[in-house]
Scaffold this motif. Structure first.
Motif, PDB file in Angstrom:
ATOM      1  N   MET A 253       2.531  15.206   7.179  1.00  0.00           N
ATOM      2  CA  MET A 253       1.384  14.522   6.586  1.00  0.00           C
ATOM      3  C   MET A 253       1.401  13.059   7.009  1.00  0.00           C
ATOM      4  O   MET A 253       2.463  12.453   7.097  1.00  0.00           O
ATOM      5  CB  MET A 253       1.454  14.603   5.054  1.00  0.00           C
ATOM      6  N   TRP A 254       0.215  12.498   7.296  1.00  0.00           N
ATOM      7  CA  TRP A 254       0.127  11.067   7.563  1.00  0.00           C
ATOM      8  C   TRP A 254      -0.515  10.352   6.390  1.00  0.00           C
ATOM      9  O   TRP A 254      -1.370  10.896   5.705  1.00  0.00           O
ATOM     10  CB  TRP A 254      -0.643  10.774   8.847  1.00  0.00           C
ATOM     11  N   VAL A 255      -0.075   9.104   6.165  1.00  0.00           N
ATOM     12  CA  VAL A 255      -0.623   8.229   5.130  1.00  0.00           C
ATOM     13  C   VAL A 255      -0.761   6.848   5.762  1.00  0.00           C
ATOM     14  O   VAL A 255       0.239   6.182   6.028  1.00  0.00           O
ATOM     15  CB  VAL A 255       0.275   8.170   3.879  1.00  0.00           C
ATOM     16  N   LEU A 256      -1.999   6.416   6.011  1.00  0.00           N
ATOM     17  CA  LEU A 256      -2.283   5.155   6.693  1.00  0.00           C
ATOM     18  C   LEU A 256      -3.135   4.289   5.786  1.00  0.00           C
ATOM     19  O   LEU A 256      -4.243   4.677   5.411  1.00  0.00           O
ATOM     20  CB  LEU A 256      -3.027   5.401   8.013  1.00  0.00           C
TER      21      LEU A 256
ATOM     22  N   MET B   2       8.211  -0.142   3.307  1.00  0.00           N
ATOM     23  CA  MET B   2       8.084   1.227   3.816  1.00  0.00           C
ATOM     24  C   MET B   2       6.647   1.729   3.888  1.00  0.00           C
ATOM     25  O   MET B   2       6.323   2.592   4.703  1.00  0.00           O
ATOM     26  CB  MET B   2       8.923   2.182   2.966  1.00  0.00           C
ATOM     27  N   ASP B   3       5.755   1.194   3.046  1.00  0.00           N
ATOM     28  CA  ASP B   3       4.368   1.659   3.047  1.00  0.00           C
ATOM     29  C   ASP B   3       3.500   0.911   4.052  1.00  0.00           C
ATOM     30  O   ASP B   3       2.393   1.368   4.362  1.00  0.00           O
ATOM     31  CB  ASP B   3       3.752   1.504   1.647  1.00  0.00           C
ATOM     32  N   GLU B   4       3.964  -0.214   4.547  1.00  0.00           N
ATOM     33  CA  GLU B   4       3.188  -0.972   5.528  1.00  0.00           C
ATOM     34  C   GLU B   4       3.537  -0.445   6.911  1.00  0.00           C
ATOM     35  O   GLU B   4       4.118  -1.119   7.757  1.00  0.00           O
ATOM     36  CB  GLU B   4       3.473  -2.457   5.370  1.00  0.00           C
ATOM     37  N   ALA B   5       3.157   0.809   7.107  1.00  0.00           N
ATOM     38  CA  ALA B   5       3.603   1.553   8.282  1.00  0.00           C
ATOM     39  C   ALA B   5       2.707   2.769   8.457  1.00  0.00           C
ATOM     40  O   ALA B   5       1.856   3.073   7.614  1.00  0.00           O
ATOM     41  CB  ALA B   5       5.055   2.011   8.079  1.00  0.00           C
TER      42      ALA B   5
ATOM     43  N   THR C 273      -9.062   6.773  -2.152  1.00  0.00           N
ATOM     44  CA  THR C 273      -8.683   5.602  -2.930  1.00  0.00           C
ATOM     45  C   THR C 273      -7.621   6.046  -3.941  1.00  0.00           C
ATOM     46  O   THR C 273      -7.502   7.235  -4.249  1.00  0.00           O
ATOM     47  CB  THR C 273      -9.886   4.998  -3.674  1.00  0.00           C
ATOM     48  N   GLY C 274      -6.866   5.086  -4.457  1.00  0.00           N
ATOM     49  CA  GLY C 274      -5.908   5.375  -5.521  1.00  0.00           C
ATOM     50  C   GLY C 274      -4.631   6.057  -5.071  1.00  0.00           C
ATOM     51  O   GLY C 274      -3.967   6.703  -5.898  1.00  0.00           O
ATOM     52  N   VAL C 275      -4.246   5.921  -3.816  1.00  0.00           N
ATOM     53  CA  VAL C 275      -2.994   6.522  -3.335  1.00  0.00           C
ATOM     54  C   VAL C 275      -1.831   5.604  -3.684  1.00  0.00           C
ATOM     55  O   VAL C 275      -1.824   4.417  -3.333  1.00  0.00           O
ATOM     56  CB  VAL C 275      -3.044   6.769  -1.812  1.00  0.00           C
ATOM     57  N   GLU C 276      -0.843   6.136  -4.384  1.00  0.00           N
ATOM     58  CA  GLU C 276       0.319   5.362  -4.826  1.00  0.00           C
ATOM     59  C   GLU C 276       1.145   4.905  -3.632  1.00  0.00           C
ATOM     60  O   GLU C 276       1.234   5.579  -2.606  1.00  0.00           O
ATOM     61  CB  GLU C 276       1.184   6.224  -5.749  1.00  0.00           C
ATOM     62  N   ARG C 277       1.757   3.731  -3.764  1.00  0.00           N
ATOM     63  CA  ARG C 277       2.697   3.254  -2.746  1.00  0.00           C
ATOM     64  C   ARG C 277       4.070   3.863  -3.006  1.00  0.00           C
ATOM     65  O   ARG C 277       4.560   3.841  -4.144  1.00  0.00           O
ATOM     66  CB  ARG C 277       2.794   1.730  -2.760  1.00  0.00           C
ATOM     67  N   CYS C 278       4.694   4.378  -1.980  1.00  0.00           N
ATOM     68  CA  CYS C 278       6.013   5.003  -2.145  1.00  0.00           C
ATOM     69  C   CYS C 278       7.038   4.014  -2.694  1.00  0.00           C
ATOM     70  O   CYS C 278       7.899   4.389  -3.501  1.00  0.00           O
ATOM     71  CB  CYS C 278       6.502   5.564  -0.802  1.00  0.00           C
TER      72      CYS C 278
END
Length: 512
Positions: A257-260, A243-246, A216-221
Motif C-alpha cells: 500500500m502507498w500513502v503519500l 517517517m510520514d514525510e516520505a 482526508t483524515g489519514v492518521e500519521r504513523c
C-alpha cells in the motif's frame, strides 16, 4: 480548424506538457492535444532525487527558468505555494502480518527507512497532479504551444513524410498536418489504441491490480502507538527523517500500500496486489474491497479509521503495461506510454523525464536515432520490471526485501550524484541498466530465485559495492539509512572524483 505543425504531442500530463515546451523552445511549431480538460485527476504522484536533478538540467538546457523551482520542495514552496505538493524526505516501509497489529521489532527487522535528501529545503516532493499538470499546461501555452483540450481524435492518416490528425473539438472539425507525433497519453494510450498495439507484459512478472483514491483524515504513523508514538527515539537513535514525510509503504504478503501526503491535507493512498489477493478482496467492487483489505491489517485500519475518500475509487484490473515497439514511422512514445510497471519505488516520474531528455536531444538534431531511443526505453522498462518482480517475491521475507531493495537505492543515489557532479552521467541508463555486472547480479540475486539464506544480504552488499556511495547494506544501521556526507565522501572515488575535490564542491555544501 486546420493547421500545420512540426510536432504534435498527444496527452497533456506533466510529460507531454514539458516535452511540448522544450520542442517550442527548439523552434518547433508544437501542438499539444488533450481529450479531457484541466484540472483533472492523475496518478504517478511521487518524485525522486533523480527527478529533481533532471528537472533542473532540462530547465537550464532549454531555457525554462519557471520550471526549475519544481526540482525541490524548498524552491517549490517559495515560488509556487499555490501549486500543491507534499514533502518527501525518503522511502518508508513497514511489514505487516495478517490479523496482527504492527509492532516494531527490536532490531527494526520489520521496517526500512531510506532518506532521499538531507533537509526539507532539498527534499523531493509528491505531486498533486491536478495542480502540477494544470500549471505546466499553462506554462506551455505561455511559450506559444497550441493547446487543444477536449480534442476527440477520430482519425490519424499516416503518410510518408507527414500525417494528418483529424477529430472534433467542441463541435468543430479539426485537422492538423504534422510530420512527427509523440504519444504522451499513458499506458494503452492514443498510439496503442489506434494501431492496435497489445499489452505484451513483462516476462516473469506477477499479474497485479490496483485500487486507489484520495483521502482526508489519514492518521500519521508517527502519532500512532503501533508505529512509534512515545517514547521518541533518543539522540543516538534518531529517525533518518520524520517517517510520514516520505513515500510511505505498508508491505504484506501479495502486495503493498502507498500513502503519500500533500500539503493541503489530502493523502493519496492505494494498494497494488497480485491477482490472487485481488480475487480474495473482490477488488473490482471498489470501496467495499478497500474496507475488506483494511479489516485484514489492524494497524493500517487504525490509520484510516476516520479517513474519508474525496473521490470515487479507481480500480485498475491490470497494473503493468508494455508494448512491442515504442517508435514507428513519424511517431514515438514517451516511456509512460510505452510501459508502466509499478509505483513501488517511484520510478514513473524519473523514467518519463529520462525519456523526455533523450527525445529532446533527438529533436535538437532534427530527429534521428529513434530506433536507439526505443530500444533503450523498452530495455530500461524490462530491467525495472525484473527488479520489481523480485521485490514482490520478497514481500513474505522482509529481510530479503530490504536487502534486495539496495539495488535500487544504490543505483539511484549513484546516478543522482553523478549528474550533480557532471561525471559518468551523459549515457547512463536508469537503475544501472548499462552496467553488465550490476544487471547480472540483480537478476542472479532476485528473490524469485532465492529462498531464505543468511548469506543473502552480504551477497547483495558485495554486488552493489561499485555503486554504493550512501553506506547502504550496512547491518550496523539496522534498516535506517540517513543521508550522511561521510558516506558520500568515502564513495567519491567511485564517481571518478577525488575526496578533496568533492569536499570542496558546491554539491558537498548542499549536503552539510
Amino acid at each position: 480548424m486546420t493547421g500545420d505543425f512540426d510536432l504534435a504531442v498527444v496527452g497533456s500530463g506533466f510529460g507531454g506538457s514539458l516535452l511540448a515546451m522544450i520542442a517550442q523552445r527548439l523552434g518547433y511549431r508544437t501542438a499539444l492535444l488533450e481529450r479531457g480538460r484541466h484540472p483533472r485527476f492523475a496518478i504517478g504522484e511521487s518524485a525522486s532525487p533523480l527527478a529533481g536533478i533532471l528537472i533542473e538540467q532540462l530547465a537550464d538546457r532549454y531555457g525554462l527558468p519557471r520550471i526549475r523551482p519544481l526540482s525541490a520542495y524548498g524552491s517549490w514552496q517559495r515560488t509556487y505555494p499555490q501549486v500543491v505538493c507534499g514533502l518527501k524526505r525518503g522511502f518508508t516501509y513497514f511489514r505487516h502480518e495478517r490479523g496482527m497489529s504492527y509492532r516494531a521489532d527490536a532490531d527494526r527487522g520489520n521496517q526500512l527507512l531510506v532518506a532521499a535528501s538531507p533537509s526539507d529545503e532539498l527534499s523531493d516532493t509528491h505531486w498533486l497532479r491536478s495542480d502540477v499538470d494544470h500549471f505546466l499546461v499553462r506554462e506551455a501555452i505561455s511559450l506559444g504551444v497550441e493547446y487543444l483540450d477536449e480534442m476527440q481524435i477520430e482519425s490519424w492518416d499516416r503518410r510518408e513524410g507527414c500525417s494528418v490528425v483529424g477529430g472534433r473539438r467542441r463541435g468543430t472539425q479539426v485537422s492538423l498536418r504534422v510530420p512527427f507525433l509523440v504519444d504522451a497519453s499513458g499506458p494503452n494510450g492514443f498510439v496503442s489504441r489506434t494501431l492496435g498495439l497489445e499489452n505484451r507484459g513483462f516476462a516473469g512478472y506477477p499479474n497485479t491490480q490496483a485500487l486507489f483514491s484520495h483521502f482526508t483524515g489519514v492518521e500519521r504513523c508517527e502519532d500512532m502507538p503501533d508505529f512509534g508514538g512515545e517514547p521518541r527515539p533518543t539522540i543516538n537513535n534518531e529517525l533518518p527523517y520524520p517517517m510520514d514525510e516520505a513515500a510511505l509503504h505498508h508491505v504484506f504478503d501479495g502486495g503493498w500500500m502507498w500513502v503519500l501526503r500533500f500539503g493541503n491535507g489530502v493523502t493519496s493512498a492505494g494498494i497494488a496486489v497480485t491477482d490472487e489477493l485481488a480475487a480474495e478482496l473482490k477488488l473490482a467492487d471498489g470501496e467495499p474491497a478497500w474496507h475488506r483489505f483494511l479489516s485484514l491489517y489492524p494497524s493500517i485500519a487504525a490509520q484510516f479509521a476516520i479517513a474519508q475518500p474525496t473521490r470515487e475509487f479507481t480500480w485498475m484490473p491490470r497494473l503493468s503495461w508494455r508494448v512491442d515497439r515504442a517508435v514507428g514511422d513519424g511517431w514515438a512514445m514517451l516511456p509512460s506510454a510505452a510501459a508502466f510497471i509499478d509505483p513501488l519505488f517511484s520510478t514513473g516520474i524519473p523514467l518519463t523525464l529520462v525519456g523526455i531528455e533523450r527525445l529532446a536531444r533527438i529533436l535538437e538534431k532534427g530527429r534521428g536515432a529513434l530506433n536507439s531511443y526505443a530500444d533503450v526505453t523498452l530495455a530500461e522498462a524490462d530491467h525495472t520490471a525484473r527488479f520489481i518482480a523480485g521485490c514482490y517475491a520478497a514481500f513474505p521475507r522482509f529481510d530479503q526485501f530490504t536487502a534486495y531493495s539496495m539495488f535500487y537505492f544504490a543505483a539511484a543515489s549513484f546516478t543522482e550524484m553523478a549528474r550533480r557532479l557532471c561525471v559518468k552521467s551523459d549515457a547512463a541508463r536508469f537503475l544501472g541498466a548499462d552496467r553488465a555486472a550490476f544487471v547480472e547480479a540483480l537478476v542472479r540475486l532476485s528473490p524469485q530465485l532465492h529462498g531464505p539464506d543468511p548469506r543473502y544480504a552480504s551477497a547483495v552488499a558485495r554486488s552493489i559495492e561499485p555503486l554504493n556511495i550512501a553506506g547502504l547494506g550496512d547491518p550496523a544501521k539496522r534498516n535506517w539509512y540517513p543521508v550522511d556526507l561521510r558516506d558520500i565522501v568515502r564513495g567519491a572515488r567511485k564517481l571518478g572524483v577525488s575526496t578533496v575535490s568533492f569536499q570542496t564542491s558546491s554539491v558537498a555544501g548542499e549536503y552539510r
